[in-house]
Design an enzyme around this catalytic site. Structure first.
Site, PDB file in Angstrom:
ATOM      1  N   GLY A  84       0.859  -1.197   0.000  1.00 47.99           N
ATOM      2  CA  GLY A  84       0.000   0.000   0.000  1.00 47.99           C
ATOM      3  C   GLY A  84       0.888   1.237   0.000  1.00 47.99           C
ATOM      4  N   ARG A 133       1.306   9.480  21.518  1.00 44.73           N
ATOM      5  CA  ARG A 133       0.495  10.709  21.587  1.00 44.73           C
ATOM      6  C   ARG A 133       0.263  11.101  23.047  1.00 44.73           C
ATOM      7  NH1 ARG A 133      -3.492   8.576  16.728  1.00 44.73           N
ATOM      8  NH2 ARG A 133      -2.416   9.669  15.050  1.00 44.73           N
ATOM      9  N   HIS A 187      -7.423   0.103  19.741  1.00 43.87           N
ATOM     10  CA  HIS A 187      -6.998   1.334  19.059  1.00 43.87           C
ATOM     11  C   HIS A 187      -8.288   1.957  18.531  1.00 43.87           C
ATOM     12  CE1 HIS A 187      -4.781   4.174  16.665  1.00 43.87           C
ATOM     13  NE2 HIS A 187      -5.178   3.666  15.521  1.00 43.87           N
ATOM     14  N   ASN A 213      -6.710  -0.096   9.481  1.00 39.96           N
ATOM     15  CA  ASN A 213      -7.755  -0.022  10.520  1.00 39.96           C
ATOM     16  C   ASN A 213      -9.037  -0.738  10.114  1.00 39.96           C
ATOM     17  OD1 ASN A 213      -6.816   1.384  12.823  1.00 39.96           O
ATOM     18  ND2 ASN A 213      -6.692   3.274  11.613  1.00 39.96           N
ATOM     19  N   ASN A 230     -11.813  -3.603   4.320  1.00 36.70           N
ATOM     20  CA  ASN A 230     -10.393  -3.724   4.678  1.00 36.70           C
ATOM     21  C   ASN A 230     -10.005  -5.149   5.077  1.00 36.70           C
ATOM     22  OD1 ASN A 230      -9.986  -1.102   4.080  1.00 36.70           O
ATOM     23  ND2 ASN A 230      -9.680  -0.371   6.166  1.00 36.70           N
TER      24      ASN A 230
HETATM   25  P1  NAP Z   1      -4.561   6.072   1.878  1.00 35.80           P
HETATM   26  O1  NAP Z   1      -3.677   7.242   1.699  1.00 35.80           O
HETATM   27  O2  NAP Z   1      -5.965   6.133   1.395  1.00 35.80           O
HETATM   28  O3  NAP Z   1      -3.795   4.826   1.216  1.00 35.80           O
HETATM   29  C1  NAP Z   1      -4.248   3.540   1.299  1.00 35.80           C
HETATM   30  C2  NAP Z   1      -3.594   2.709   0.214  1.00 35.80           C
HETATM   31  O4  NAP Z   1      -4.223   1.440   0.234  1.00 35.80           O
HETATM   32  C3  NAP Z   1      -3.782   3.244  -1.206  1.00 35.80           C
HETATM   33  O5  NAP Z   1      -2.830   4.180  -1.569  1.00 35.80           O
HETATM   34  C4  NAP Z   1      -3.670   1.965  -2.005  1.00 35.80           C
HETATM   35  O6  NAP Z   1      -2.283   1.642  -2.184  1.00 35.80           O
HETATM   36  C5  NAP Z   1      -4.289   0.935  -1.083  1.00 35.80           C
HETATM   37  N1  NAP Z   1      -5.682   0.688  -1.421  1.00 35.80           N
HETATM   38  C6  NAP Z   1      -6.728   1.558  -1.464  1.00 35.80           C
HETATM   39  N2  NAP Z   1      -7.869   0.940  -1.823  1.00 35.80           N
HETATM   40  C7  NAP Z   1      -7.534  -0.361  -2.007  1.00 35.80           C
HETATM   41  C8  NAP Z   1      -8.258  -1.494  -2.410  1.00 35.80           C
HETATM   42  N3  NAP Z   1      -9.592  -1.437  -2.660  1.00 35.80           N
HETATM   43  N4  NAP Z   1      -7.603  -2.676  -2.518  1.00 35.80           N
HETATM   44  C9  NAP Z   1      -6.268  -2.757  -2.247  1.00 35.80           C
HETATM   45  N5  NAP Z   1      -5.519  -1.697  -1.871  1.00 35.80           N
HETATM   46  C10 NAP Z   1      -6.155  -0.518  -1.758  1.00 35.80           C
HETATM   47  O7  NAP Z   1      -4.674   5.669   3.417  1.00 35.80           O
HETATM   48  P2  NAP Z   1      -3.602   5.950   4.567  1.00 35.80           P
HETATM   49  O8  NAP Z   1      -3.876   7.288   5.165  1.00 35.80           O
HETATM   50  O9  NAP Z   1      -2.250   5.636   4.050  1.00 35.80           O
HETATM   51  O10 NAP Z   1      -4.040   4.862   5.654  1.00 35.80           O
HETATM   52  C11 NAP Z   1      -3.867   3.487   5.383  1.00 35.80           C
HETATM   53  C12 NAP Z   1      -4.516   2.647   6.478  1.00 35.80           C
HETATM   54  O11 NAP Z   1      -3.790   2.808   7.697  1.00 35.80           O
HETATM   55  C13 NAP Z   1      -5.957   3.035   6.795  1.00 35.80           C
HETATM   56  O12 NAP Z   1      -6.716   1.876   7.076  1.00 35.80           O
HETATM   57  C14 NAP Z   1      -5.815   3.903   8.044  1.00 35.80           C
HETATM   58  O13 NAP Z   1      -6.996   3.961   8.802  1.00 35.80           O
HETATM   59  C15 NAP Z   1      -4.709   3.143   8.731  1.00 35.80           C
HETATM   60  N6  NAP Z   1      -3.973   3.862   9.763  1.00 35.80           N
HETATM   61  C16 NAP Z   1      -3.649   3.132  10.881  1.00 35.80           C
HETATM   62  C17 NAP Z   1      -2.918   3.713  11.882  1.00 35.80           C
HETATM   63  C18 NAP Z   1      -2.556   2.881  13.072  1.00 35.80           C
HETATM   64  O14 NAP Z   1      -2.004   3.400  14.046  1.00 35.80           O
HETATM   65  N7  NAP Z   1      -2.832   1.591  13.046  1.00 35.80           N
HETATM   66  C19 NAP Z   1      -2.509   5.055  11.775  1.00 35.80           C
HETATM   67  C20 NAP Z   1      -2.845   5.752  10.617  1.00 35.80           C
HETATM   68  C21 NAP Z   1      -3.583   5.140   9.606  1.00 35.80           C
HETATM   69  P3  NAP Z   1      -1.683   1.090  -3.554  1.00 35.80           P
HETATM   70  O15 NAP Z   1      -2.496   1.663  -4.670  1.00 35.80           O
HETATM   71  O16 NAP Z   1      -0.281   1.596  -3.511  1.00 35.80           O
HETATM   72  O17 NAP Z   1      -1.777  -0.397  -3.496  1.00 35.80           O
END
Ligand code: NAP
Length: 321
Positions: free
Chosen positions: A7, A153, A177, A122, A97
């Site tokens: 991703g 944080r 979380h 998430n 997800n």
């Molecule tokens: P984002 O900018 O929307 O990027 C998500 C990436 O996932 C996209 O660039 C794409 O990557 C891939 N993607 C999107 N739709 C998809 C699909 N239908 N099938 C397969 N891959 C897909 O999101 P982000 O802000 O980076 O956040 C990513 C995730 O991390 C989210 O779930 C967010 O809630 C989570 N998060 C978690 C934490 C934590 O502490 N656990 C903190 C922040 C964010 P490619 O096109 O490159 O494959």
């Protein structure tokens, strides 16, 4: 050591990859993206390469859509997920997800069978459970990041309130979380002294602080569209701890099997001893009555949601366990 980020065009994925590339313990970073994002991820890799040259860092950065390229990775970070707006909860994106995470966890198991999976997507506690079941890996090698970031944080907020260097603050958020995160106030200390013994504790409004931590992600998303640097550095921190076999105690999501107050068949954030093989030990924490009550509520809530999501996915995803 080779680390792969899935991703990698995402805001968390690319920031994490950039932060990992800077780590001296990482020799190769593989940026994995869907076929449709290949051109973009190639651009990201070139841009990162320029930055590394400017910093005199020798690291290999490989953009790809081919999962064969993740072979021999020590750690694979899964960040892929459908976008969440500030009005959406982490649970709103759980079903789509879970399908994404399950598919990628199977591919990781196939192409990097000895790796450690670090789940970011998430709702991370449920996604860690999905990755654990789909990969078939031992639980020590499937970890989720959530409460580590929450704890960082919280450290920041405590450091600000008491006007003391952030490195002196020892505190933890455990549980979910999400809304059911639990602040372990009873064991929070500053420079080895219990926080309750500080004179400024009188004006330390615990509820407000916990609310701030709970809403920190949404607050940032509201302002700038996504969280990037916080998660990215929490990810590189975790990766470094594993690769260096540091045996630090971080609060990460792991599969529980009754180790903490009998809670089992659910993944939650708890203190774990982290080393080269992943989770080496789950640290049984002592909680006061209120903390325990809240932790049990978190466990019940996440378990219920996890059961619903697993039932929805039945027949749709391939689970090894
Ligand atoms: P984002 O900018 O929307 O990027 C998500 C990436 O996932 C996209 O660039 C794409 O990557 C891939 N993607 C999107 N739709 C998809 C699909 N239908 N099938 C397969 N891959 C897909 O999101 P982000 O802000 O980076 O956040 C990513 C995730 O991390 C989210 O779930 C967010 O809630 C989570 N998060 C978690 C934490 C934590 O502490 N656990 C903190 C922040 C964010 P490619 O096109 O490159 O494959």
């Amino acid at each position: 050591m080779k680390v792969s980020v899935i991703g990698a065009t995402g805001r968390v994925g690319k920031a994490a990859a950039f932060s990992l590339a800077e780590e001296s313990v990482v020799s190769e970073v593989v940026l994995v993206s869907r076929e449709k994002s290949l051109s973009q991820v190639q651009g990201e890799a070139l841009d990162m390469n320029d930055a590394m040259a400017a910093k005199d860092i020798r690291v290999s950065i490989t953009p790809t859509s081919n999962f064969e390229d993740i072979s021999d990775s020590k750690i694979v970070v899964i960040t892929s997920g459908v976008p969440r707006t500030s009005e959406m909860t982490r649970m709103d994106v759980a079903v789509p997800n879970a399908k994404i995470v399950a598919e990628y966890a199977c591919l990781v198991a196939k192409h990097a069978p000895e790796s450690i999976i670090l789940v970011i997507t998430n709702p991370v506690d449920i996604m860690t459970y999905v990755a654990y079941k789909a990969s078939g890996f031992p639980r020590s090698r499937v970890i989720g990041l959530g409460n580590h970031l929450d704890s960082l944080r919280l450290k920041n907020l405590i450091a600000k309130h008491f006007n003391i260097h952030v490195s002196e603050i020892h505190t933890r958020i455990i549980g979910e979380h999400g809304d059911h995160m639990v602040l372990l106030l009873s064991s929070t200390s500053i420079g080895g002294i219990l926080v309750k013994d500080f004179p400024q504790y009188q004006s330390f409004d615990v509820e407000t602080i916990v609310d701030k931590v709970k809403n920190a992600g949404s607050y940032v998303i509201n302002k700038k569209g996504a969280t990037e640097y916080g998660p990215a550095f929490a990810i590189s921190n975790t990766v470094k701890t594993i690769i260096n076999d540091e045996k630090r105690i971080l609060t990460l999501t792991t599969y529980l099997d009754g180790e903490i107050y009998g809670v089992g068949d659910v993944c939650l954030g708890v203190p774990v001893k982290l080393g080269i093989n992943g989770v080496e030990r789950i640290i049984g924490v002592k909680m006061n009555d209120k903390e325990l009550e809240d932790f049990i509520t978190a466990a019940k809530t996440v378990k219920k949601a996890k059961d619903e999501i697993m039932a929805t996915l039945e027949g749709e995803i391939n689970l090894s366990k």
